[in-house]
Design an enzyme around this catalytic site. Structure first.
Site, PDB file in Angstrom:
ATOM      1  CB  SER A 177      27.958   1.444 -25.680  1.00  0.00           C
ATOM      2  OG  SER A 177      27.203   1.148 -24.532  1.00  0.00           O
ATOM      3  CG  ASP A 190      22.066   6.997 -24.562  1.00  0.00           C
ATOM      4  OD1 ASP A 190      21.996   6.339 -23.507  1.00  0.00           O
ATOM      5  OD2 ASP A 190      22.952   6.801 -25.408  1.00  0.00           O
ATOM      6  CG  HIS A 249      22.747   3.303 -25.634  1.00  0.00           C
ATOM      7  ND1 HIS A 249      23.761   4.126 -25.183  1.00  0.00           N
ATOM      8  CD2 HIS A 249      23.281   2.055 -25.692  1.00  0.00           C
ATOM      9  CE1 HIS A 249      24.848   3.414 -24.971  1.00  0.00           C
ATOM     10  NE2 HIS A 249      24.587   2.144 -25.275  1.00  0.00           N
TER      11      HIS A 249
END
Length: 315
Positions: A165, A259, A289
């Site tokens: 991320s 995601d 995600h």
């Protein structure tokens, strides 16, 4: 790098992944919304174990130390296996605004033992209190320190860099700064899981909408604005999607099709290839995600893929 269109057929998602998504969606809605209440309640929920992936369990084998940083002492958390073949420099996720180097000890220790690497995770400064360029400056400082001290500290100069991320974003930012500011391109590889690479928002992030599955469009925009704090979102130092990617190491990209940041990974991986860099892309049908942190089959597969990649790159 080749993509099979069937990967994007959501009807092919396995039952375990679909069930996890339903659970994550329920939990995501219940968590404090930083858009409404600020980041601190969400940080507190994560620290108290009410985050999306359960409680924080620290390992007694982690070693904390500090190095000089641009904003003062910069924290590192280190796991060193008995036989060290390389170093894995890690940047944690959390939208640049939450998380810590000490929040994922189990996973970092797993990488250290499975790949035979010293794992060094960086406690970079967090937005919005410390917006751009502070987190990027810390990432650069930690990366430069590792490059200059890996041999003396760990007995090896083989370095793989990575994160997930926002951590994947900082890993790429550090690679670019090391190339452009310090003329160093000697990294053995990079692992980049569901990174946030275009803070102006890629089509998948813009078009995701209100559905809260870990992230949604408004939350992506909030984290991007908290980090960038008025900086040009298309500046390559802010959004590496816009950077010259030549001369970068082999990279493993990982993302799920559920995601909002799907395009960030797929597009940056394509640009990585176009720049002449070796690229491996893992796209998981139906995964959300952060799925690589979940106790599911596809989560385990992603973790094992990262472990193998790191081990192969330092061999």
């Amino acid at each position: 790098m080749q993509l099979d269109p069937s990967l994007f057929d959501e009807s092919r998602a396995d039952a375990e992944t679909v069930a996890l998504n339903r659970q994550l969606e329920r939990l995501s809605i219940r968590l404090p919304n930083p858009i409404e209440v600020g980041i601190e309640p969400l940080r507190e929920a994560r620290l108290a174990g009410r985050g999306l992936f359960g409680p924080i369990v620290q390992s007694p084998n982690g070693i904390d130390r500090t190095i000089p940083g641009p904003g003062g002492p910069l924290g590192l958390r280190i796991f060193t296996p008995g036989d060290v073949g390389g170093v894995f420099l890690h940047f944690h996720g959390g939208g640049w605004a939450m998380g810590s180097a000490g929040y994922q000890d189990g996973r970092l220790e797993q990488i250290a033992n499975a790949a035979g690497v010293a794992v060094v995770s960086v406690d970079y400064r967090l937005a919005p209190e410390h917006p751009y360029p502070a987190p990027a400056d810390d990432a650069e400082a930690a990366t430069r320190w590792i490059v200059e001290n890996a041999d003396s500290e760990f007995g090896t100069g083989r370095i793989v860099i990575g994160g997930s991320s926002a951590g994947a974003h900082l890993a790429v930012t550090a690679l670019l700064r090391m190339r452009d500011r310090h003329e160093y391109t000697g990294f053995a590889g990079a692992t980049l899981a569901y990174g946030f690479f275009d803070l102006s928002l890629t089509p998948s992030a813009r078009n995701w909408g209100d559905r809260m599955l870990v992230m949604n469009t408004d939350l992506c925009r909030w984290f991007a604005d908290a980090y960038a704090s008025g900086a040009d979102l298309t500046d390559p130092d802010v959004s590496p999607m816009y950077a010259d990617l030549s001369g970068l190491p082999p990279a493993l990209f990982i993302v799920g099709t559920q995601d909002p940041l799907l395009d960030d990974t797929v597009l940056l991986a394509s640009r990585w290839v176009a720049a002449g860099n070796a690229t491996d892309l893992m796209v998981v049908t139906g995964a959300a995600h952060g799925f690589a942190g979940a106790p599911t089959g596809v989560g385990s597969e992603a973790r094992e893929r990262i472990d193998r990649f790191v081990a192969e790159r330092i061999a």
